[in-house]
Design a protein around this motif. Structure first.
Motif, PDB file in Angstrom:
ATOM      1  N   LEU A   7     120.108 -54.379  60.375  1.00 50.56           N
ATOM      2  CA  LEU A   7     119.671 -54.809  58.904  1.00 50.56           C
ATOM      3  C   LEU A   7     120.932 -55.066  58.115  1.00 50.56           C
ATOM      4  N   GLY A   8     122.020 -54.651  58.347  1.00 53.08           N
ATOM      5  CA  GLY A   8     123.207 -55.073  57.739  1.00 53.08           C
ATOM      6  C   GLY A   8     123.821 -56.770  58.371  1.00 53.08           C
ATOM      7  N   GLY A   9     123.544 -56.909  59.419  1.00 56.63           N
ATOM      8  CA  GLY A   9     123.547 -58.306  60.025  1.00 56.63           C
ATOM      9  C   GLY A   9     122.557 -59.261  59.355  1.00 56.63           C
ATOM     10  N   LEU A  10     121.320 -58.817  59.508  1.00 58.79           N
ATOM     11  CA  LEU A  10     120.473 -59.695  58.906  1.00 58.79           C
ATOM     12  C   LEU A  10     120.435 -60.207  57.281  1.00 58.79           C
ATOM     13  N   LEU A  43     128.669 -65.222  57.595  1.00 59.03           N
ATOM     14  CA  LEU A  43     128.509 -65.292  59.097  1.00 59.03           C
ATOM     15  C   LEU A  43     129.011 -64.678  60.029  1.00 59.03           C
ATOM     16  N   PHE A  44     130.163 -64.538  59.835  1.00 58.06           N
ATOM     17  CA  PHE A  44     131.339 -63.684  60.796  1.00 58.06           C
ATOM     18  C   PHE A  44     130.487 -62.153  60.890  1.00 58.06           C
ATOM     19  N   CYS A  45     130.430 -61.561  59.678  1.00 57.45           N
ATOM     20  CA  CYS A  45     130.071 -60.210  59.564  1.00 57.45           C
ATOM     21  C   CYS A  45     128.631 -60.220  60.322  1.00 57.45           C
ATOM     22  N   GLY A  46     127.648 -61.064  59.855  1.00 54.70           N
ATOM     23  CA  GLY A  46     126.150 -60.838  60.625  1.00 54.70           C
ATOM     24  C   GLY A  46     126.390 -60.991  61.877  1.00 54.70           C
ATOM     25  N   ALA A  47     127.178 -61.943  62.443  1.00 59.98           N
ATOM     26  CA  ALA A  47     127.226 -61.934  63.892  1.00 59.98           C
ATOM     27  C   ALA A  47     127.938 -60.866  64.610  1.00 59.98           C
ATOM     28  N   TRP A  48     128.734 -60.144  64.087  1.00 59.27           N
ATOM     29  CA  TRP A  48     129.502 -59.104  64.512  1.00 59.27           C
ATOM     30  C   TRP A  48     128.558 -57.846  64.433  1.00 59.27           C
ATOM     31  N   LEU A  49     127.830 -57.678  63.141  1.00 56.49           N
ATOM     32  CA  LEU A  49     126.908 -56.612  63.217  1.00 56.49           C
ATOM     33  C   LEU A  49     125.817 -56.746  64.059  1.00 56.49           C
ATOM     34  N   TYR A  92     126.058 -58.293  67.091  1.00 52.95           N
ATOM     35  CA  TYR A  92     126.669 -57.809  68.283  1.00 52.95           C
ATOM     36  C   TYR A  92     126.721 -56.426  68.568  1.00 52.95           C
ATOM     37  N   GLU A  93     127.413 -55.803  67.770  1.00 51.72           N
ATOM     38  CA  GLU A  93     127.293 -54.469  67.752  1.00 51.72           C
ATOM     39  C   GLU A  93     125.995 -53.693  67.722  1.00 51.72           C
ATOM     40  N   TYR A  94     124.918 -53.986  67.073  1.00 49.88           N
ATOM     41  CA  TYR A  94     123.820 -53.450  67.412  1.00 49.88           C
ATOM     42  C   TYR A  94     123.059 -53.675  68.671  1.00 49.88           C
ATOM     43  N   SER A  95     123.537 -54.617  69.441  1.00 46.02           N
ATOM     44  CA  SER A  95     123.169 -54.941  70.706  1.00 46.02           C
ATOM     45  C   SER A  95     123.587 -53.929  71.717  1.00 46.02           C
ATOM     46  N   SER A  96     124.669 -53.177  71.317  1.00 44.55           N
ATOM     47  CA  SER A  96     125.288 -52.291  72.416  1.00 44.55           C
ATOM     48  C   SER A  96     124.943 -50.749  71.722  1.00 44.55           C
ATOM     49  N   SER A  97     124.847 -50.573  70.569  1.00 45.56           N
ATOM     50  CA  SER A  97     124.603 -49.332  69.834  1.00 45.56           C
ATOM     51  C   SER A  97     123.158 -49.020  69.444  1.00 45.56           C
ATOM     52  N   LYS A  98     122.331 -50.103  69.289  1.00 48.70           N
ATOM     53  CA  LYS A  98     120.851 -49.747  68.905  1.00 48.70           C
ATOM     54  C   LYS A  98     120.742 -49.216  67.579  1.00 48.70           C
ATOM     55  N   ASP A  99     121.610 -49.041  66.604  1.00 50.03           N
ATOM     56  CA  ASP A  99     121.590 -48.410  65.552  1.00 50.03           C
ATOM     57  C   ASP A  99     120.950 -49.611  64.421  1.00 50.03           C
ATOM     58  N   LEU A 100     119.733 -49.229  64.032  1.00 46.50           N
ATOM     59  CA  LEU A 100     118.973 -50.177  63.200  1.00 46.50           C
ATOM     60  C   LEU A 100     119.678 -50.433  62.021  1.00 46.50           C
ATOM     61  N   SER A 101     120.515 -49.693  61.448  1.00 46.15           N
ATOM     62  CA  SER A 101     121.398 -50.116  60.140  1.00 46.15           C
ATOM     63  C   SER A 101     122.503 -51.245  60.422  1.00 46.15           C
TER      64      SER A 101
END
Length: 68
Positions: free
Chosen positions: A39-42, A19-25, A27-36
């Motif tokens: 996908l990792g978060g999901l 859950l922590f890794c999913g939330a972190w990924l 959050y990182e997607y929201s700033s970088s818009k990197d689809l990977s």
């Protein structure tokens, strides 16, 4: 520590980690818009759900074993 107690601790720790890794990924997607990262978060959230399911199955299977 019995097999049942180990599995309870293991499932809780790994679920919280997923859950922590999913939330972190996410959050990182929201700033970088990197689809990977999205996908990792999901996939981390799916893994957390799978771990909860696994924990329920193991607890049901080991209901006759004590926690000690």
């Amino acid at each position: 520590m019995s097999l049942k107690a180990f599995h309870i601790v293991f499932v809780i720790v790994t679920t919280l980690t997923a859950l922590f890794c999913g939330a972190w990924l996410c959050y990182e997607y929201s700033s970088s818009k990197d689809l990977s990262q999205l996908l990792g978060g999901l996939l981390s959230f799916v893994a957390a759900a799978g771990l909860v399911w696994y924990g329920k199955v193991v607890l049901r299977k080991l209901k006759h074993i004590s926690y000690l």
